[in-house]
Scaffold this motif. Structure first.
Motif, PDB file in Angstrom:
ATOM      1  N   GLY A 199      -2.622   2.850  -5.311  1.00  0.00           N
ATOM      2  CA  GLY A 199      -2.906   2.892  -3.886  1.00  0.00           C
ATOM      3  C   GLY A 199      -1.750   3.382  -3.035  1.00  0.00           C
ATOM      4  N   LEU A 200      -1.728   2.890  -1.785  1.00  0.00           N
ATOM      5  CA  LEU A 200      -0.628   3.193  -0.880  1.00  0.00           C
ATOM      6  C   LEU A 200      -0.374   2.055   0.102  1.00  0.00           C
ATOM      7  N   GLY A 201      -0.880   0.869  -0.244  1.00  0.00           N
ATOM      8  CA  GLY A 201      -0.715  -0.279   0.642  1.00  0.00           C
ATOM      9  C   GLY A 201      -1.835  -0.356   1.657  1.00  0.00           C
ATOM     10  N   ASP A 202      -1.582  -1.039   2.761  1.00  0.00           N
ATOM     11  CA  ASP A 202      -2.563  -1.173   3.841  1.00  0.00           C
ATOM     12  C   ASP A 202      -2.440   0.032   4.762  1.00  0.00           C
ATOM     13  N   ALA A 203      -3.437   0.911   4.733  1.00  0.00           N
ATOM     14  CA  ALA A 203      -3.355   2.162   5.501  1.00  0.00           C
ATOM     15  C   ALA A 203      -3.249   1.898   6.996  1.00  0.00           C
ATOM     16  N   GLY A 204      -3.998   0.899   7.498  1.00  0.00           N
ATOM     17  CA  GLY A 204      -3.937   0.602   8.927  1.00  0.00           C
ATOM     18  C   GLY A 204      -2.552   0.158   9.362  1.00  0.00           C
ATOM     19  N   ASP A 205      -1.949  -0.733   8.602  1.00  0.00           N
ATOM     20  CA  ASP A 205      -0.606  -1.200   8.927  1.00  0.00           C
ATOM     21  C   ASP A 205       0.397  -0.053   8.880  1.00  0.00           C
ATOM     22  N   ARG A 206       0.233   0.845   7.920  1.00  0.00           N
ATOM     23  CA  ARG A 206       1.203   1.944   7.785  1.00  0.00           C
ATOM     24  C   ARG A 206       0.988   3.016   8.863  1.00  0.00           C
ATOM     25  N   ILE A 207      -0.242   3.219   9.273  1.00  0.00           N
ATOM     26  CA  ILE A 207      -0.508   4.193  10.339  1.00  0.00           C
ATOM     27  C   ILE A 207       0.010   3.699  11.681  1.00  0.00           C
TER      28      ILE A 207
END
Length: 211
Positions: A199-207
């Motif tokens: 994956g890439l982690g939590d996309a919302g948190d990273r965006i």
């Protein structure tokens, strides 16, 4: 592994940018930019089969008949909040598309989607609807969003994600076998917390830089 309705975009630029986005060392501004760029390329692939018709055009050299988009108008629907990170890149490519939003969050205990917002154009039956969300993990939120859109009148739907787990793809295919899925990658599996691995982690948190 999956049928022809599941399209994984293996273009080297898509894969390069996705790898950069996966890295935990990628900063918020760069992650946001990468998601936008990948979304534009996925939109290109997801709209590859749009119908066209010939129209008369006069160039500086000669008159001719050339193709232009025909058929249903477009609507992009973001699954909040992470889906908004994909909208700009897709709107860059599809500037005339209308935009709808579905607010869903995943109950941390049951991993089931809970709806808190729904706003889409009134004429959904007249539009090709492209639903966007970076992560297709359990697939429950995407399946619920597609169900709500069909109830709102949508008859022509596509789903576009950056990443998916096999479990999520299977969930959506079982619930909505008529909806094509366009992805940059299908990863190994879900972990016990419902996150895609690797994956890439939590996309919302990273965006949005909230973690």
């Amino acid at each position: 592994m999956f049928d022809s309705q599941v399209h994984v975009v293996t273009h080297p630029l898509v894969q390069h940018k996705l790898t950069l986005a996966r890295s935990q060392d990628t900063t918020t501004d760069n992650f946001r930019r990468l998601v936008r760029e990948i979304a534009a390329m996925l939109a290109y692939e997801a709209t590859r089969d749009l119908p066209t018709e010939l129209v008369d055009v006069t160039t500086p050299v000669a008159a001719c008949r050339m193709p232009i988009l025909a058929g249903k108008k477009l609507c992009l629907v973001s699954i909040l909040r992470a889906g908004n990170g994909m909208l700009d890149g897709m709107i860059d490519l599809l500037p005339n598309a209308r935009v709808g939003h579905i607010g869903l969050y995943r109950d941390p205990a049951t991993l089931e989607p809970v709806e808190y917002y729904f706003k889409v154009p009134d004429d959904m039956a007249e539009r090709l609807v492209i639903v966007v969300d970076p992560m297709l993990a359990t697939g429950n939120s995407a399946a619920a969003a597609l169900t709500h859109l069909k109830r709102a009148g949508a008859t022509s739907l596509k789903l576009v994600n950056l990443l998916a787990a096999p479990e999520g793809v299977r969930t959506v295919r079982a619930a909505h076998p008529d909806v094509p899925i366009t992805l940059a990658a299908i990863d190994e599996r879900l972990n016990d917390h419902g996150y895609i691995v690797p994956g890439l982690g939590d996309a919302g948190d990273r965006i949005f830089g909230t973690k």
